[in-house]
Motif scaffolding. Structure first.
Motif, mmCIF file in Angstrom:
data_model
loop_
_atom_site.group_PDB
_atom_site.id
_atom_site.type_symbol
_atom_site.label_atom_id
_atom_site.label_comp_id
_atom_site.label_asym_id
_atom_site.label_seq_id
_atom_site.Cartn_x
_atom_site.Cartn_y
_atom_site.Cartn_z
ATOM 1 N N SER A 354 0.837 -1.202 0.000
ATOM 2 C CA SER A 354 0.000 0.000 0.000
ATOM 3 C C SER A 354 0.869 1.248 0.000
ATOM 4 N N GLN A 355 0.272 2.362 -0.471
ATOM 5 C CA GLN A 355 1.001 3.629 -0.583
ATOM 6 C C GLN A 355 0.136 4.788 -0.097
ATOM 7 N N MET A 356 0.792 5.893 0.220
ATOM 8 C CA MET A 356 0.070 7.074 0.684
ATOM 9 C C MET A 356 0.798 8.326 0.179
ATOM 10 N N ILE A 357 0.020 9.258 -0.381
ATOM 11 C CA ILE A 357 0.533 10.561 -0.809
ATOM 12 C C ILE A 357 -0.269 11.617 -0.076
ATOM 13 N N VAL A 358 0.420 12.548 0.596
ATOM 14 C CA VAL A 358 -0.296 13.533 1.401
ATOM 15 C C VAL A 358 0.268 14.929 1.168
ATOM 16 N N ASN A 359 -0.602 15.918 1.350
ATOM 17 C CA ASN A 359 -0.182 17.319 1.369
ATOM 18 C C ASN A 359 0.029 17.741 2.816
ATOM 19 N N VAL A 360 1.140 18.407 3.096
ATOM 20 C CA VAL A 360 1.447 18.826 4.461
ATOM 21 C C VAL A 360 1.999 20.252 4.466
ATOM 22 N N GLN A 361 1.999 20.862 5.656
ATOM 23 C CA GLN A 361 2.608 22.169 5.866
ATOM 24 C C GLN A 361 3.713 22.119 6.920
ATOM 25 N N ASP A 362 3.694 21.093 7.765
ATOM 26 C CA ASP A 362 4.616 20.994 8.888
ATOM 27 C C ASP A 362 6.034 20.691 8.395
ATOM 28 N N THR A 363 6.908 21.690 8.434
ATOM 29 C CA THR A 363 8.274 21.517 7.928
ATOM 30 C C THR A 363 9.116 20.607 8.813
ATOM 31 N N ASN A 364 8.678 20.376 10.049
ATOM 32 C CA ASN A 364 9.427 19.479 10.927
ATOM 33 C C ASN A 364 9.395 18.030 10.445
ATOM 34 N N LEU A 365 8.529 17.745 9.482
ATOM 35 C CA LEU A 365 8.470 16.391 8.927
ATOM 36 C C LEU A 365 9.567 16.144 7.896
ATOM 37 N N MET A 366 10.310 17.180 7.548
ATOM 38 C CA MET A 366 11.439 17.007 6.619
ATOM 39 C C MET A 366 12.621 16.397 7.367
ATOM 40 N N ASP A 367 12.367 15.255 7.920
ATOM 41 C CA ASP A 367 13.279 14.594 8.845
ATOM 42 C C ASP A 367 13.738 13.288 8.210
ATOM 43 N N THR A 368 15.039 13.125 8.009
ATOM 44 C CA THR A 368 15.536 11.916 7.358
ATOM 45 C C THR A 368 15.553 10.700 8.286
ATOM 46 N N ASN A 369 15.066 10.874 9.509
ATOM 47 C CA ASN A 369 14.791 9.711 10.346
ATOM 48 C C ASN A 369 13.421 9.122 10.014
ATOM 49 N N ILE A 370 12.607 9.893 9.269
ATOM 50 C CA ILE A 370 11.257 9.460 8.893
ATOM 51 C C ILE A 370 11.145 9.239 7.388
ATOM 52 N N PHE A 371 11.730 10.165 6.614
ATOM 53 C CA PHE A 371 11.596 10.122 5.158
ATOM 54 C C PHE A 371 12.951 10.143 4.463
ATOM 55 N N ARG A 372 12.993 9.480 3.313
ATOM 56 C CA ARG A 372 14.114 9.603 2.398
ATOM 57 C C ARG A 372 13.913 10.869 1.555
ATOM 58 N N ARG A 373 14.961 11.314 0.876
ATOM 59 C CA ARG A 373 14.830 12.514 0.040
ATOM 60 C C ARG A 373 13.833 12.295 -1.102
ATOM 61 N N ASP A 374 13.743 11.055 -1.631
ATOM 62 C CA ASP A 374 12.829 10.789 -2.756
ATOM 63 C C ASP A 374 11.368 10.693 -2.315
ATOM 64 N N GLN A 375 11.108 10.877 -1.015
ATOM 65 C CA GLN A 375 9.734 10.902 -0.525
ATOM 66 C C GLN A 375 9.231 12.323 -0.261
ATOM 67 N N ILE A 376 10.136 13.290 -0.362
ATOM 68 C CA ILE A 376 9.779 14.688 -0.080
ATOM 69 C C ILE A 376 9.671 15.437 -1.399
ATOM 70 N N TRP A 377 8.488 15.993 -1.663
ATOM 71 C CA TRP A 377 8.198 16.665 -2.931
ATOM 72 C C TRP A 377 7.745 18.092 -2.696
ATOM 73 N N PHE A 378 7.944 18.921 -3.727
ATOM 74 C CA PHE A 378 7.543 20.324 -3.651
ATOM 75 C C PHE A 378 6.665 20.683 -4.848
ATOM 76 N N ILE A 379 5.737 21.608 -4.612
ATOM 77 C CA ILE A 379 4.975 22.208 -5.704
ATOM 78 C C ILE A 379 5.157 23.719 -5.605
ATOM 79 N N HIS A 380 5.671 24.295 -6.671
ATOM 80 C CA HIS A 380 5.941 25.736 -6.712
ATOM 81 C C HIS A 380 5.180 26.347 -7.878
#
Length: 432
Positions: A354-380
């Motif tokens: 299973s997979q999950m894609i979510v929109n977030v605002q909390d910048t504290n989640l940019m934590d490499t203890n939780i996510f790899r770099r390929d799991q963090i995305w940006f929309i500009h």
């Protein structure tokens, strides 16, 4: 399993943009293996978090995936033409260009690439490719009502295509608003059914309106003892040891009393035909921290964050069991950073496919203890063309660090609005 989703000329997306769940193969990204789904010789990430300013296009991305799902699954609905709901990039100049969706996924161990090009509510192009081994093979390509299809690998299309005088295949019994795969799937055709089954696994939730799926969770608690056992195991970190759900019949007419004989006769007649409704009462049994004492109280008295995690457990469990894909807008609404992190750890631990894609605002989640770099995305959103652009943290040649929060807030990834100076902020405040 989702591999890639791309879109062009849809909503705030002018040029082709895509989000990929394919894992980075760089050595520096080779960590947090629990976050990966292994399929043959490829790795795919289980989750992706999307960052961006308000109105940058985060919600539009989720809505676009949902729109493609609606078109594919609801095309037989004669009351509504879902292709007319596709909104192109409205700031474009020149000739009208089609809106394009394309999705790559694995279903029933077969890799597919499916796409639609829609213009003015009509399907201009539709295509389906598959890859069972190494080489990608075309199953069909449709241009309006003309079609070319693979007669050996896609013979399911035979009865729906007739040859014109010019030798070109023409689709039968399929309107200009209807995907060809939707028609074929109604007859249990192999590849088309795989496409339909994949789209059925996509579920969209709102992180703000979490009450909309609480009934599903409560129903599972009542009917599925395995789910309740699993849920209580998760909830013990919140000192919740049990959940009691009761349904109580309510009939307001029964409680009406009067001395008027005529009115009593009328009430008696109404009681015979009145429908009894039920109200659901949810009580939680909670252990007082560092004691053996227990306390019971209504769920409504619990924090909104705890209520939300309880509401999410049903969709999460269903996602784990069926290998679904969960998309959540405003995921971190009502959640403390630590709670959000625990939820992602839970998902990474329990998810198999299973997979999950979510929109977030909390910048504290940019934590490499939780996510790899390929799991963090940006929309500009480009400030001049107003075109939303999607890109990954893995696209940057940066070093691995514990957190990228400050880099993001400093504007290093261009996905947040920045004031030119503190002086401007002060002027805005004084103006108010």
């Amino acid at each position: 399993m989702l591999i890639n989703f791309s879109l062009e000329n849809i909503s705030s997306f002018k040029t082709t943009q895509n989000i990929s769940m394919e894992a980075s193969n760089l050595k520096k990204d080779a960590f947090l293996n629990e976050n990966l789904i292994k399929n043959k010789d490829k790795n795919y990430v289980k989750t992706a978090v999307m960052y961006g300013a308000n109105a940058s296009g985060k919600t539009n991305l989720i809505k676009s995936i949902d729109k493609l799902k609606q078109i594919v699954l609801s095309s037989q609905d004669l009351k509504h033409n879902f292709t007319t709901d596709v909104t192109p990039f409205l700031l474009a100049v020149g000739d009208v260009q089609p809106s394009v969706f394309e999705i790559i996924f694995i279903e029933n161990d077969i890799k597919y690439r499916y796409g639609l090009a829609i213009s003015l509510g009509k399907i201009e192009e539709e295509w389906l490719y598959f890859n069972e081994n190494v080489r990608e093979t075309s199953l069909f390509y449709r241009e309006q009502q003309n079609i070319e299809f693979n007669k050996s690998s896609f013979d399911e299309a035979n009865i729906f295509v007739e040859e014109s005088s010019s030798g070109v295949g023409v689709i039968k019994r399929t309107s200009v608003h209807t995907p060809f795969v939707s028609v074929l799937a109604a007859f249990e055709s192999l590849h088309s059914t795989n496409v339909i089954n994949f789209f059925k696994k996509i579920h969209i939730l709102s992180g703000i309106k979490d009450n909309s799926f609480r009934d599903y969770t409560f129903d599972l608690i009542i009917k599925d003892s395995n789910f309740k056992k699993w849920a209580l195991e998760v909830l013990k970190d919140f000192y919740i040891e049990d959940i009691n759900i009761s349904e109580n019949p309510v009939n307001d007419i029964e409680h009406i009393k009067t001395d008027n004989e005529d009115l009593n006769n009328l009430l008696e007649s109404l009681r015979k035909v009145a429908t009894t409704t039920t109200t659901t009462t949810v009580e939680i049994i909670k252990r007082i921290p560092y004691t053996e004492d227990r306390i019971s109280f209504p769920l409504e008295l619990e924090s909104s964050g705890t209520q939300k995690i309880l509401n999410l457990l049903g969709p999460f469990y269903d996602t784990f069991q069926k290998g679904n894909i969960l998309l959540i807008d405003e995921f971190d609404s009502k959640f403390h950073t630590l709670l959000s992190k625990e939820i992602f750890k839970l998902f990474h631990r329990h998810s198999k496919k299973s997979q999950m894609i979510v929109n977030v605002q909390d910048t504290n989640l940019m934590d490499t203890n939780i996510f790899r770099r390929d799991q963090i995305w940006f929309i500009h959103k480009d400030p001049i063309e107003q075109n939303s652009q999607i890109y990954s943290l893995a696209d940057y040649k940066n070093h691995i660090k514990e957190s990228y929060s400050q880099d993001y807030l400093n504007g290093d990834f261009d996905a947040i609005p920045l004031f030119n100076s503190i002086k401007l902020v002060e002027e805005l405040m004084e103006g108010n």
